[in-house]
Enzyme design. Sequence first.
Site, PDB file in Angstrom:
ATOM      1  N   MET D   1       0.851  -1.196   0.000  1.00 49.41           N
ATOM      2  CA  MET D   1       0.000   0.000   0.000  1.00 49.41           C
ATOM      3  C   MET D   1       0.883   1.241   0.000  1.00 49.41           C
ATOM      4  O   MET D   1       2.069   1.071   0.271  1.00 49.41           O
ATOM      5  CB  MET D   1      -0.913  -0.022   1.222  1.00 49.41           C
ATOM      6  CG  MET D   1      -0.487   0.811   2.397  1.00 49.41           C
ATOM      7  SD  MET D   1       0.606   0.267   3.707  1.00 49.41           S
ATOM      8  CE  MET D   1       1.063  -1.351   3.518  1.00 49.41           C
ATOM      9  N   PRO D   2       0.419   2.451  -0.266  1.00 44.13           N
ATOM     10  CA  PRO D   2      -0.947   2.844  -0.630  1.00 44.13           C
ATOM     11  C   PRO D   2      -1.344   2.439  -2.062  1.00 44.13           C
ATOM     12  O   PRO D   2      -0.472   2.183  -2.901  1.00 44.13           O
ATOM     13  CB  PRO D   2      -0.919   4.380  -0.506  1.00 44.13           C
ATOM     14  CG  PRO D   2       0.335   4.715   0.248  1.00 44.13           C
ATOM     15  CD  PRO D   2       1.294   3.632  -0.112  1.00 44.13           C
ATOM     16  N   TYR D   3      -2.670   2.459  -2.270  1.00 42.80           N
ATOM     17  CA  TYR D   3      -3.260   2.151  -3.563  1.00 42.80           C
ATOM     18  C   TYR D   3      -3.980   3.397  -4.071  1.00 42.80           C
ATOM     19  O   TYR D   3      -4.851   3.934  -3.394  1.00 42.80           O
ATOM     20  CB  TYR D   3      -4.254   0.997  -3.422  1.00 42.80           C
ATOM     21  CG  TYR D   3      -3.582  -0.245  -2.908  1.00 42.80           C
ATOM     22  CD1 TYR D   3      -2.982  -1.139  -3.788  1.00 42.80           C
ATOM     23  CD2 TYR D   3      -3.479  -0.495  -1.547  1.00 42.80           C
ATOM     24  CE1 TYR D   3      -2.316  -2.268  -3.319  1.00 42.80           C
ATOM     25  CE2 TYR D   3      -2.811  -1.620  -1.071  1.00 42.80           C
ATOM     26  CZ  TYR D   3      -2.230  -2.497  -1.965  1.00 42.80           C
ATOM     27  OH  TYR D   3      -1.557  -3.602  -1.511  1.00 42.80           O
TER      28      TYR D   3
END
Lengths: 61, 61, 61, 61, 61, 61
Positions: D1-3
Site C-alpha cells: 500500500m498505498p493504492y
Amino acid sequence: MPYVTVKMLEGRTEDQKRALVEKVSEAVSETTGAPIENVTVFIEDMKKTDYGTKGKLFSDQ
Amino acid sequence: MPYVTVKMLEGRTEDQKRALVEKVSEAVSETTGAPIENVTVFIEDMKKTDYGTKGKLFSDQ
Amino acid sequence: MPYVTVKMLEGRTEDQKRALVEKVSEAVSETTGAPIENVTVFIEDMKKTDYGTKGKLFSDQ
Amino acid sequence: MPYVTVKMLEGRTEDQKRALVEKVSEAVSETTGAPIENVTVFIEDMKKTDYGTKGKLFSDQ
Amino acid sequence: MPYVTVKMLEGRTEDQKRALVEKVSEAVSETTGAPIENVTVFIEDMKKTDYGTKGKLFSDQ
Amino acid sequence: MPYVTVKMLEGRTEDQKRALVEKVSEAVSETTGAPIENVTVFIEDMKKTDYGTKGKLFSDQ
C-alpha cells in the site's frame, strides 16, 4: 460533492444515460440538500461475463 | 450482500471467469456465513497501460 | 494483482476476516493462475444505515 | 500500500499515463512515508457519455 | 475531473493528508494537463484487520 | 443490478439517508427500466479531512 456511481449491465442508450444523470442528480440534491450544481455522476457499464450472482456468471443464468 | 470486486489484468478467458465467480462465491459464503445466493461478484479487467507499481507503468516493467 | 474488495455488513469477527482473506486469496489464485503472493484483499464494513435494496434502507427491512 | 486510483476522461496518451504513474507515486511516497516500491496506481478512463455534472451528461455540456 | 482516490493504512496525521492532497493534485495536474482547480482527491483509511496480502491479514504479518 | 454508490460528507441523518435510498432507487428504476426490487444503494460517508479539491483539504477551505 456528492459523488454518485451507477454500475449496471451495458446496453443502455445515450438517452437513457442522459435521463439517468438528470433524475439521479435531482433525487440526490432533494434528499441531501446539496445543490444540483455540486452533484457528480459516474456510469460504469458491466459486461455479462464480468458479473455473477449465486456463484454463477450472469451470462450463464 | 456480500459484494466482491476482483480487479485484474485483462486476458482471462470466460471459463476462468466462470470458475472465479464460483470459487470466490463459495469462499465468501463459507467464511462469512452468508448464503451463496446472496453473494455478488464483479470483475474488472485492467489494461497494462492502466496499472503501475513502483512508479512505473506495468507495460514498461 | 489481482486486487479483491469484499464489501459486507459490519459485525464479522477478526477470525472470520482472517479466514475470508485466506480462502478468497486461494480461490482467486487457483482460478486465475496468479500466485497467492500477488493477491491483495480489502475488506469494507458497511453499516445497516448505509445500505439499501428495493428502495429501502436495510435497517428498515 | 498505498493504492491510488485516478479516474479521468479518456484520451490521455500512454506517455501521459507513464508520467502520471511516476509523478503520483513520488507524491504519495513523499507525503505518506511509504516507500515508492509499495505504491500501486490504477487508471480508469471514462467516456464522455458515462460522466455527468450539474444534472447533465458531460457530452452535452 | 480527474478524481483521485488514495487508499492506505490508517494513522496518517491531518498534516500528512494535507500535504498528500496538495502534492498529488499538483502531480495529476502537471501530467494530465487538467487545471488543479478540477482535481478532486478522496482519502480512504484502512484498518490492519481489513487488509490482507499473500493470503494473510496484515495484522498477522 | 443496478448498483449505486453515493459518496458524500458525513453528517446526514438516518431520515435523509432513508429518503436518499428511496428517491435514488426510484430514479434509477424509471430511467434504466430495471425493477426497483433489483436496485441496490450503498452510502459512503466522508470526513472533511479525507476529501480535497483544488489542491486543498476540504477542512481548510
